[in-house]
Design an enzyme around this catalytic site. Structure first.
Site, short mmCIF file in Angstrom:
data_model
loop_
_atom_site.label_atom_id
_atom_site.label_comp_id
_atom_site.label_asym_id
_atom_site.label_seq_id
_atom_site.Cartn_x
_atom_site.Cartn_y
_atom_site.Cartn_z
N HIS A 22 0.80 -1.22 0.00
CA HIS A 22 0.00 0.00 0.00
C HIS A 22 0.83 1.27 0.00
CE1 HIS A 22 1.04 -0.05 4.25
NE2 HIS A 22 0.70 1.22 4.29
C1 UD1 Z 1 -1.90 5.54 5.65
C2 UD1 Z 1 -0.59 6.07 6.23
C3 UD1 Z 1 0.45 4.98 6.18
C4 UD1 Z 1 -0.04 3.73 6.90
C5 UD1 Z 1 -1.38 3.33 6.31
C6 UD1 Z 1 -1.95 2.12 7.01
C7 UD1 Z 1 -0.14 8.47 5.88
C8 UD1 Z 1 0.66 9.45 5.14
N1 UD1 Z 1 -0.06 7.18 5.47
O1 UD1 Z 1 -1.68 5.19 4.30
O2 UD1 Z 1 1.63 5.42 6.82
O3 UD1 Z 1 0.90 2.70 6.74
O4 UD1 Z 1 -2.30 4.42 6.42
O5 UD1 Z 1 -2.94 1.51 6.23
O6 UD1 Z 1 -0.83 8.82 6.82
N2 UD1 Z 1 -9.18 4.69 1.50
C9 UD1 Z 1 -10.38 4.00 1.52
N3 UD1 Z 1 -10.95 3.75 2.73
C10 UD1 Z 1 -10.41 4.17 3.90
C11 UD1 Z 1 -9.20 4.90 3.87
C12 UD1 Z 1 -8.59 5.14 2.67
O7 UD1 Z 1 -10.89 3.62 0.48
O8 UD1 Z 1 -10.99 3.90 4.97
C13 UD1 Z 1 -8.50 4.92 0.19
C14 UD1 Z 1 -8.77 6.26 -0.40
O9 UD1 Z 1 -8.82 6.16 -1.77
C15 UD1 Z 1 -7.52 7.05 -0.01
C16 UD1 Z 1 -6.45 5.96 -0.07
O10 UD1 Z 1 -7.12 4.78 0.37
O11 UD1 Z 1 -7.29 8.11 -0.83
C17 UD1 Z 1 -5.23 6.22 0.77
O12 UD1 Z 1 -5.61 6.40 2.14
P1 UD1 Z 1 -4.70 7.29 3.12
O13 UD1 Z 1 -5.31 7.27 4.48
O14 UD1 Z 1 -4.44 8.62 2.50
O15 UD1 Z 1 -3.29 6.58 3.13
P2 UD1 Z 1 -2.90 5.03 3.29
O16 UD1 Z 1 -2.34 4.58 1.99
O17 UD1 Z 1 -3.99 4.23 3.90
#
Ligand code: UD1
Length: 367
Positions: free
Chosen positions: A206
């Site tokens: 991820h």
């Molecule tokens: C975040 C953390 C990362 C951690 C990870 C754990 C930061 C910069 N990164 O990354 O360090 O290892 O969490 O999983 O804070 N999305 C969903 N549902 C959700 C949440 C996110 O669909 O409940 C999708 C969305 O499209 C979003 C993307 O995932 O844009 C990325 O989510 P985000 O929280 O920005 O970062 P992670 O990749 O999860």
């Protein structure tokens, strides 16, 4: 019971695991106000962890959701500032290295509320990772730096932050050691996927650097398909960020067709811990999973060039291969063959009581 009030900020899947080691114990001795920023909101990434790990329901939900780094960090700060002003905690407690961690650290610093950071001092020395930026800032503003490893303490000493550093062990290790064996008994994930213990690979990916953009994703998919062909079957629970990238590039269909690749939604803690413990080896770019694999005695091939969890590599249980498929296959072959009866030394990550040490250090620091 102390009269202290601690405001804890969590927002992402790994932080719910870390809070599971601390919140219950903290609440026996002080008042805790738990704030969920809402960075992770899907049931698979959020609610299921609260349910399975017994994390208390948050007192406040900020509902921030997804967005750019600036939007996510900014919105979290805007939500947190009035809350911290109203709650007037004696300290703010943050975990790890996500945007929720950074936002809470900045707000606490500006409101002059003492800040404690669990998992302080971790460094990949790669500022291209958003998490590295978040960690450095959070540590700079924290007066109490609670470290998982001796390496983390040494990193802080080099940065002139040694005075606040305390080696307490790793809170995620507490949970892994306690819940892992329960998961192996309670979860039916092996039967559901039709897998045999020791007969499959488990993969997760991820990190922005691995899953944003077609160039990295193409290499990731090639690496996973070749690993499945040679050492599979390979189970790959897909993080929503990764799924979005795979869909956008048309690579999801390729993975679905690949022999030996089994795709699924992100799993809860118990099912995942069960699959981890039964795997021949793990392929991942997660930080926490490198450590959990080590503790479970499962070899790990890490899809990154550096790691904060250097002990897993030094002890021979983890190899860093980036997205180099040849190196991944070679490492898988060697690690699986070498595994034998060897057992890892769990004490590298503390005594399994890191949560208790967090609470003791917090209360001693504040009184
Ligand atoms: C975040 C953390 C990362 C951690 C990870 C754990 C930061 C910069 N990164 O990354 O360090 O290892 O969490 O999983 O804070 N999305 C969903 N549902 C959700 C949440 C996110 O669909 O409940 C999708 C969305 O499209 C979003 C993307 O995932 O844009 C990325 O989510 P985000 O929280 O920005 O970062 P992670 O990749 O999860």
């Amino acid at each position: 019971m102390s009269a202290m009030k601690i405001l804890t900020v969590v927002g992402n899947r790994p932080q719910f695991v870390k809070a599971a080691a601390v919140s219950g114990l903290l609440r026996q001795q002080a008042t805790e106000v738990l704030v969920h920023t809402g960075q992770h909101y899907d049931r698979e990434l959020s609610a299921v962890f609260f349910e399975e790990l017994g994390v208390p329901p948050p007192e406040h939900q900020l509902g921030v959701g997804s967005g750019s780094h600036a939007a996510q960090t900014g919105e979290t700060m805007v939500g947190l500032e009035p809350l911290i002003e109203a709650e007037r905690p004696d300290a703010v407690l943050v975990y790890g290295d996500t945007n929720a961690t950074l936002a809470a650290a900045l707000v606490a610093a500006k409101l002059a509320v003492p800040l404690a950071h669990v998992e302080a001092g971790m460094r990949s020395f790669d500022r291209g990772m958003p998490e590295e930026v978040n960690r450095i800032a959070a540590d700079r503003f924290s007066a109490l730096l609670l470290c998982s490893t001796a390496t983390a303490v040494a990193n802080l000493e080099r940065e002139g932050l040694g005075e606040g550093a305390r080696l307490i062990g790793d809170v995620m290790a507490d949970v892994a050691l306690r819940i892992g064996p329960i998961a192996a008994r309670r979860s039916e994930a092996l039967a559901r996927f039709g897998l045999e213990r020791g007969g499959y690979l488990l993969a997760t990916a991820h990190r922005a650097g691995n899953v944003d953009g077609p160039a990295a994703l193409t290499r990731l998919v090639d690496l996973l398909c070749r690993s499945a062909a040679e050492f599979g079957p390979l189970v790959f629970p897909i993080h929503p960020r990764t799924r979005a990238g795979l869909l956008a590039t048309g690579l999801l269909a390729e993975l679905e067709r690949a022999p030996g690749v089994e795709l699924c939604e992100p799993l809860g803690y118990l099912d995942f811990a069960c699959l981890l413990r039964g795997a021949r080896a793990v392929l991942t770019d997660s930080g926490g999973l490198q450590k959990e694999a080590y503790l479970a005695g499962v070899p790990c091939v890490t899809l990154r060039e550096q790691t904060e969890w250097v002990e897993t590599v030094e002890s021979g249980w983890n190899r860093l291969v980036g997205l180099d498929a040849d190196a991944a296959l070679r490492s898988l072959g060697e690690l699986i063959e070498r595994r034998g009866d060897e057992r890892p030394d769990p004490s590298l990550y503390g005594d399994g009581e890191a949560g208790r040490h967090v609470v003791a250090e917090l209360l001693a620091w504040l009184t």
